[in-house]
Design an enzyme around this catalytic site. Structure first.
Site, short mmCIF file in Angstrom:
data_model
loop_
_atom_site.label_atom_id
_atom_site.label_comp_id
_atom_site.label_asym_id
_atom_site.label_seq_id
_atom_site.Cartn_x
_atom_site.Cartn_y
_atom_site.Cartn_z
CE LYS A 1 46.26 36.14 41.94
NZ LYS A 1 47.34 37.04 42.33
NE ARG B 1 47.69 34.20 48.61
CZ ARG B 1 46.87 35.12 48.12
NH1 ARG B 1 45.71 34.80 47.61
NH2 ARG B 1 47.23 36.39 48.14
NE ARG C 1 46.43 45.86 44.69
CZ ARG C 1 46.45 44.52 44.78
NH1 ARG C 1 46.27 43.79 43.71
NH2 ARG C 1 46.68 43.95 45.93
NE ARG D 1 44.53 44.24 49.08
CZ ARG D 1 44.67 43.09 48.42
NH1 ARG D 1 44.04 42.92 47.26
NH2 ARG D 1 45.41 42.13 48.88
NE ARG E 1 49.64 40.94 49.66
CZ ARG E 1 49.24 41.96 48.92
NH1 ARG E 1 49.65 43.18 49.20
NH2 ARG E 1 48.41 41.78 47.92
P1 AMP Z 1 44.66 38.77 47.88
O1 AMP Z 1 43.54 39.74 47.70
O2 AMP Z 1 44.51 37.53 47.04
O3 AMP Z 1 46.02 39.40 47.72
O4 AMP Z 1 44.56 38.26 49.39
C1 AMP Z 1 44.67 39.16 50.47
C2 AMP Z 1 45.06 38.39 51.73
O5 AMP Z 1 44.01 37.47 52.08
C3 AMP Z 1 46.32 37.53 51.62
O6 AMP Z 1 47.51 38.27 51.82
C4 AMP Z 1 46.06 36.52 52.74
O7 AMP Z 1 46.28 37.10 54.02
C5 AMP Z 1 44.57 36.27 52.60
N1 AMP Z 1 44.33 35.18 51.63
C6 AMP Z 1 43.73 35.29 50.41
N2 AMP Z 1 43.69 34.10 49.79
C7 AMP Z 1 44.28 33.21 50.63
C8 AMP Z 1 44.56 31.83 50.55
N3 AMP Z 1 44.25 31.11 49.46
N4 AMP Z 1 45.18 31.26 51.62
C9 AMP Z 1 45.49 31.96 52.71
N5 AMP Z 1 45.28 33.27 52.84
C10 AMP Z 1 44.68 33.91 51.81
#
Ligand code: AMP
Length: 231
Positions: free
Chosen positions: A19, A94, A133, A168, A179
């Site tokens: 994404k 989400r 990654r 990360r 996740r």
């Molecule tokens: P991402 O970079 O989208 O994989 O997000 C990294 C982390 O941020 C996720 O594993 C969650 O802990 C938190 N996070 C990101 N977006 C959301 C969301 N929409 N709702 C809740 N937690 C989020």
């Protein structure tokens, strides 16, 4: 020719589907704003804000940050973007509560999501991608290990001072498993919410980055043509 300024898009898919990469390409091509909830949280984390401290534990475990925090942060960010510019959301919504809150907040501004692009990738491939990654600490551009040396680049090619490349904390095996399981339990059901509204388009994500990009552009073209013919 894709004419997508002003479009309001959700880029939907599991962690590792691409994404962020697709959002970057769309931003370069169409100039629409990229709003990534994960990037917003990482920004707070690296600036040591209260919100960042609150989110840290959830993020490191690969759990969702509570809605009370997340929804306000994303809705505020979208509110700073002009209607004419448009945006693409990445990583939000989400869960069902986030999807409903987004719909309500946009409706109050006379806006709505135009299209939801769902990038589909199997779990096995996602695990392979996420464990390989790395990202730039400054601009969040993703990198992978070099196929020959097995080592990721040390510095970002896009950042003027060469931002540091790192892995990360939530790309560890345990956090990735968490996740993916949360994605299937809480996030994937949101697809039905958008399918019922006739907004969903599915794209196979196990193609080249360029092939996915062109598939997204075709979907945006069709969405734009449908809007023009309605008006
Ligand atoms: P991402 O970079 O989208 O994989 O997000 C990294 C982390 O941020 C996720 O594993 C969650 O802990 C938190 N996070 C990101 N977006 C959301 C969301 N929409 N709702 C809740 N937690 C989020």
């Amino acid at each position: 020719m894709t004419e997508a300024r002003g479009i309001k898009l959700v880029l939907f898919g599991p962690p590792g589907a691409g994404k962020g990469t697709q959002a970057q390409l769309l931003k370069e091509r169409l100039g629409i704003e990229h709003v990534s909830s994960g990037d917003l949280f990482r920004h707070h984390l690296s600036n040591g804000t209260e919100l960042g401290e609150l989110a840290r534990g959830y993020m490191n475990r690969g759990e969702l940050v509570p809605d009370q925090v997340t929804i306000g942060m994303v809705i505020d960010r979208i509110g700073q973007i002009s209607d004419a510019q448009g945006f693409m959301l990445d990583g939000f919504p989400r869960n069902a509560a986030q999807a409903e809150a987004l719909e309500t907040a946009l409706r109050e501004r006379g806006q709505a999501i135009d299209k939801v692009v769902h990038i589909q990738v199997d779990d096995g491939e996602l695990i392979r991608r996420l464990s390989n990654r790395y990202i730039c600490r400054a601009c969040q551009r993703p990198y992978a290990r070099d196929a020959e040396t097995g080592v990721p680049p040390a510095k970002c090619a896009d950042c003027p001072d060469g931002g540091d490349i790192y892995q990360r904390d939530d790309d560890t095996e345990e956090a990735v498993a968490n996740r993916l399981s949360i994605y299937h339990q809480e996030t994937a059901p949101v697809l039905e919410f958008y399918r019922q509204r006739g907004l969903l388009a599915d794209i196979p994500g196990e193609q080249t980055i360029d092939a996915v990009h062109h598939a997204v552009l075709r979907i945006l073209d069709a969405a734009h043509a449908a809007t023009v013919s309605k008006s």
